[in-house]
Design an enzyme around this catalytic site. Structure first.
Site, PDB file in Angstrom:
ATOM      1  N   CYS A 174       0.832  -1.214   0.000  1.00 18.76           N
ATOM      2  CA  CYS A 174       0.000   0.000   0.000  1.00 18.76           C
ATOM      3  C   CYS A 174       0.866   1.265   0.000  1.00 18.76           C
ATOM      4  O   CYS A 174       0.639   2.173  -0.812  1.00 18.76           O
ATOM      5  CB  CYS A 174      -0.954  -0.019   1.187  1.00 18.76           C
ATOM      6  SG  CYS A 174      -0.186  -0.377   2.772  1.00 18.76           S
TER       7      CYS A 174
HETATM    8  N1  LIG Z   1      -4.106  -4.836   4.860  1.00 18.19           N
HETATM    9  C1  LIG Z   1      -3.566  -4.103   3.889  1.00 18.19           C
HETATM   10  O1  LIG Z   1      -3.852  -2.885   3.727  1.00 18.19           O
HETATM   11  C2  LIG Z   1      -2.616  -4.736   2.926  1.00 18.19           C
HETATM   12  C3  LIG Z   1      -2.167  -6.046   3.067  1.00 18.19           C
HETATM   13  N2  LIG Z   1      -1.301  -6.570   2.126  1.00 18.19           N
HETATM   14  C4  LIG Z   1      -0.741  -7.919   2.257  1.00 18.19           C
HETATM   15  O2  LIG Z   1      -1.716  -8.892   1.969  1.00 18.19           O
HETATM   16  C5  LIG Z   1      -1.457 -10.065   2.717  1.00 18.19           C
HETATM   17  C6  LIG Z   1      -2.667 -10.334   3.591  1.00 18.19           C
HETATM   18  O3  LIG Z   1      -2.789  -9.214   4.472  1.00 18.19           O
HETATM   19  P1  LIG Z   1      -4.040  -8.963   5.397  1.00 18.19           P
HETATM   20  O4  LIG Z   1      -5.260  -9.440   4.720  1.00 18.19           O
HETATM   21  O5  LIG Z   1      -3.956  -7.568   5.851  1.00 18.19           O
HETATM   22  O6  LIG Z   1      -3.642  -9.954   6.618  1.00 18.19           O
HETATM   23  P2  LIG Z   1      -4.580 -10.631   7.693  1.00 18.19           P
HETATM   24  O7  LIG Z   1      -3.701 -10.942   8.849  1.00 18.19           O
HETATM   25  O8  LIG Z   1      -5.781  -9.791   7.920  1.00 18.19           O
HETATM   26  O9  LIG Z   1      -5.032 -11.974   6.985  1.00 18.19           O
HETATM   27  C7  LIG Z   1      -4.143 -13.022   6.630  1.00 18.19           C
HETATM   28  C8  LIG Z   1      -4.956 -14.296   6.534  1.00 18.19           C
HETATM   29  O10 LIG Z   1      -4.104 -15.367   6.112  1.00 18.19           O
HETATM   30  C9  LIG Z   1      -4.435 -16.501   6.891  1.00 18.19           C
HETATM   31  N3  LIG Z   1      -3.316 -17.428   6.915  1.00 18.19           N
HETATM   32  C10 LIG Z   1      -2.145 -17.330   7.600  1.00 18.19           C
HETATM   33  N4  LIG Z   1      -1.351 -18.388   7.327  1.00 18.19           N
HETATM   34  C11 LIG Z   1      -2.038 -19.183   6.477  1.00 18.19           C
HETATM   35  C12 LIG Z   1      -1.776 -20.428   5.835  1.00 18.19           C
HETATM   36  N5  LIG Z   1      -0.618 -21.089   6.019  1.00 18.19           N
HETATM   37  N6  LIG Z   1      -2.707 -20.959   4.995  1.00 18.19           N
HETATM   38  C13 LIG Z   1      -3.875 -20.315   4.782  1.00 18.19           C
HETATM   39  N7  LIG Z   1      -4.204 -19.134   5.375  1.00 18.19           N
HETATM   40  C14 LIG Z   1      -3.287 -18.575   6.201  1.00 18.19           C
HETATM   41  C15 LIG Z   1      -4.753 -15.911   8.252  1.00 18.19           C
HETATM   42  O11 LIG Z   1      -5.463 -16.847   9.028  1.00 18.19           O
HETATM   43  P3  LIG Z   1      -6.048 -16.496  10.478  1.00 18.19           P
HETATM   44  O12 LIG Z   1      -7.374 -15.834  10.205  1.00 18.19           O
HETATM   45  O13 LIG Z   1      -6.189 -17.823  11.137  1.00 18.19           O
HETATM   46  O14 LIG Z   1      -5.072 -15.584  11.142  1.00 18.19           O
HETATM   47  C16 LIG Z   1      -5.563 -14.686   7.867  1.00 18.19           C
HETATM   48  O15 LIG Z   1      -6.926 -14.979   7.695  1.00 18.19           O
HETATM   49  C17 LIG Z   1      -0.214  -9.810   3.581  1.00 18.19           C
HETATM   50  O16 LIG Z   1       0.913 -10.323   2.956  1.00 18.19           O
HETATM   51  C18 LIG Z   1      -0.197  -8.287   3.646  1.00 18.19           C
HETATM   52  O17 LIG Z   1       1.072  -7.836   3.913  1.00 18.19           O
HETATM   53  C19 LIG Z   1      -0.957  -5.842   1.032  1.00 18.19           C
HETATM   54  C20 LIG Z   1      -1.368  -4.565   0.841  1.00 18.19           C
HETATM   55  C21 LIG Z   1      -2.173  -3.879   1.837  1.00 18.19           C
HETATM   56  C1  LIG Z   2      -0.068  -0.172   9.001  1.00 19.99           C
HETATM   57  C2  LIG Z   2       0.858  -1.282   8.558  1.00 19.99           C
HETATM   58  O1  LIG Z   2       1.422  -2.002   9.344  1.00 19.99           O
HETATM   59  N1  LIG Z   2       1.033  -1.417   7.250  1.00 19.99           N
HETATM   60  C3  LIG Z   2       1.901  -2.425   6.690  1.00 19.99           C
HETATM   61  C4  LIG Z   2       1.866  -2.424   5.205  1.00 19.99           C
HETATM   62  C5  LIG Z   2       0.634  -2.958   4.563  1.00 19.99           C
HETATM   63  C6  LIG Z   2       0.966  -3.496   3.186  1.00 19.99           C
HETATM   64  O2  LIG Z   2       1.021  -2.861   2.180  1.00 19.99           O
HETATM   65  O3  LIG Z   2       1.299  -4.746   3.232  1.00 19.99           O
HETATM   66  P1  LIG Z   2       2.344  -5.688   2.535  1.00 19.99           P
HETATM   67  O4  LIG Z   2       3.505  -5.011   2.005  1.00 19.99           O
HETATM   68  O5  LIG Z   2       2.684  -6.637   3.594  1.00 19.99           O
HETATM   69  O6  LIG Z   2       1.615  -6.330   1.456  1.00 19.99           O
HETATM   70  C7  LIG Z   2       3.354  -2.138   7.042  1.00 19.99           C
HETATM   71  O7  LIG Z   2       3.760  -0.977   7.014  1.00 19.99           O
HETATM   72  O8  LIG Z   2       4.089  -3.105   7.197  1.00 19.99           O
END
Ligand SMILES: NC(=O)C1=CN([C@@H]2O[C@H](COP(=O)(O)OP(=O)(O)OC[C@H]3O[C@@H](n4cnc5c(N)ncnc54)[C@H](OP(=O)(O)O)[C@@H]3O)[C@@H](O)[C@H]2O)C=CC1
Ligand SMILES: CC(=O)N[C@@H](CCC(=O)OP(=O)(O)O)C(=O)O
Length: 315
Positions: A116
């Site tokens: 992000c």
């Molecule tokens: N949130 C954001 O704004 C952004 C996030 N991302 C990236 O996207 C990815 C997901 O992030 P986000 O949705 O925020 O994370 P969350 O922690 O909200 O969700 C991750 C999910 O993955 C599940 N999980 C963990 N390990 C496994 C596994 N081995 N097999 C299957 N499922 C698994 C978790 O399970 P459980 O529910 O049991 O914990 C959880 O439901 C990350 O890599 C993050 O860095 C990228 C851009 C922005």
């Molecule tokens: C507030 C906060 O913790 N934000 C996350 C980034 C979210 C994101 O872009 O996630 P990935 O790069 O993991 O996909 C951080 O700065 O690490």
């Protein structure tokens, strides 16, 4: 025609939001995994290989595991994690990055979507490097203000405690080891030779993000003006549906002089601003970290890959 789509990590923050986008689509059949098998490798592998498109909304290690499970050459992976963003063989899921990027996403079965903070930084900086205004060896810095949903389920739980502890009520700078995990992709996809000094700040609002990049005009190419910086951004994104380059020194969008970091929420939009004096410019890119910063961007990458209308289901 119907496409089969699986979301690995369907219960997470990014996965749930992708599901909301997909629920409104008639051209998508969502393959669901039973709740008690969400982390069962055999069941994940079965569904990953049954999908035309599989979103990986997982921690990095689980994303790498998922990528290694693919045996179906037709499955296209769209990875939301940090695991593959600078890995050879993976296309960067930012169609607006540069000419040719849509074709790369269309052709690739391995798409790594940006982080992000990185999305906003890259979109603010890449046009200036491409236009020759910002030298590749420039010493750049950036600050990002973000909502807490960027930290996924664990940070959401932390910020949704009642009562909210006092230390969480104020903005919190982090990444102070100056090794934030987005730095490699920020460099690789802007062409900057030196990592920016990057300070993210998380605060007690759910979503919304703005990255600010301060520029001394004297450090840009000779004769660079705020008008030239603005013109380079406007030219780069001309015709882009999801990127708005706002008017130079756009005071009209400020609320009593204050910038609203939440104004792109619930959209897949990025707004780019150039504020300036005679000697300095501040480029700000604003987005919804769960929209163009994650789930919206992932759906956009899928649309581009499948060759369906790129804005389908997105605003
Ligand atoms: N949130 C954001 O704004 C952004 C996030 N991302 C990236 O996207 C990815 C997901 O992030 P986000 O949705 O925020 O994370 P969350 O922690 O909200 O969700 C991750 C999910 O993955 C599940 N999980 C963990 N390990 C496994 C596994 N081995 N097999 C299957 N499922 C698994 C978790 O399970 P459980 O529910 O049991 O914990 C959880 O439901 C990350 O890599 C993050 O860095 C990228 C851009 C922005
Ligand atoms: C507030 C906060 O913790 N934000 C996350 C980034 C979210 C994101 O872009 O996630 P990935 O790069 O993991 O996909 C951080 O700065 O690490």
């Amino acid at each position: 025609m119907t496409f089969k789509v699986f979301v690995d990590g369907q219960e997470g923050t990014t996965g749930l939001r992708i599901h909301e986008y997909l629920a409104a689509r008639t051209d998508i059949e969502v393959l669901k995994i039973d709740a008690d098998k969400r982390k069962d490798p055999a069941e994940r592998a079965r569904l990953l290989n049954a999908a035309d498109v599989a979103f990986l909304c997982l921690p990095d290690a689980a994303s790498r595991e998922a990528a290694a499970m693919i045996t179906n050459p037709n499955t296209c992976l769209i990875d939301a994690s940090t695991a593959h963003r600078t890995v050879p063989g993976w296309s960067f899921g930012l169609p607006e990055l540069a000419r040719g990027q849509r074709d790369a996403i269309r052709a690739s079965k391995r798409i790594a979507n940006p982080g992000c903070h990185a999305s906003a930084f890259i979109l603010a900086v890449r046009p200036l490097v491409d236009a020759g205004l910002l030298p590749r060896d420039a010493a750049v810095s950036a600050t990002s203000i973000t909502g807490y949903s960027g930290g996924g389920k664990s940070m959401i739980a932390e910020y949704e405690q009642q009562p909210l502890p006092v230390h969480l009520q104020a903005p919190r700078p982090y990444g102070l080891g100056l090794k934030h995990k987005h730095l490699p992709e920020m460099m690789a996809h802007t062409g900057l030779a030196t990592p920016p000094v990057f300070m993210p700040i998380v605060s007690s609002f759910y979503k919304g993000l703005a990255v600010s990049v301060p520029l001394q005009l004297s450090q840009l190419a000779a004769g660079a003006t705020p008008e030239a910086v603005h013109a380079a951004l406007a030219a780069h994104y001309a015709g882009e549906r999801f990127i708005r380059v706002m008017p130079l020194r756009d005071a009209a969008t400020l609320e009593g002089g204050f910038f609203d970091v939440q104004a792109c929420n619930d959209t897949n939009r990025v707004d780019i601003f150039v504020f300036a004096s005679d000697t300095q410019a501040l480029v700000i890119a604003r987005l919804d970290n769960l929209g163009k910063g994650a789930s919206g961007a992932a759906v956009q990458s899928m649309n581009v890959h499948l060759g369906v209308e790129e804005s389908l289901g997105l605003v």
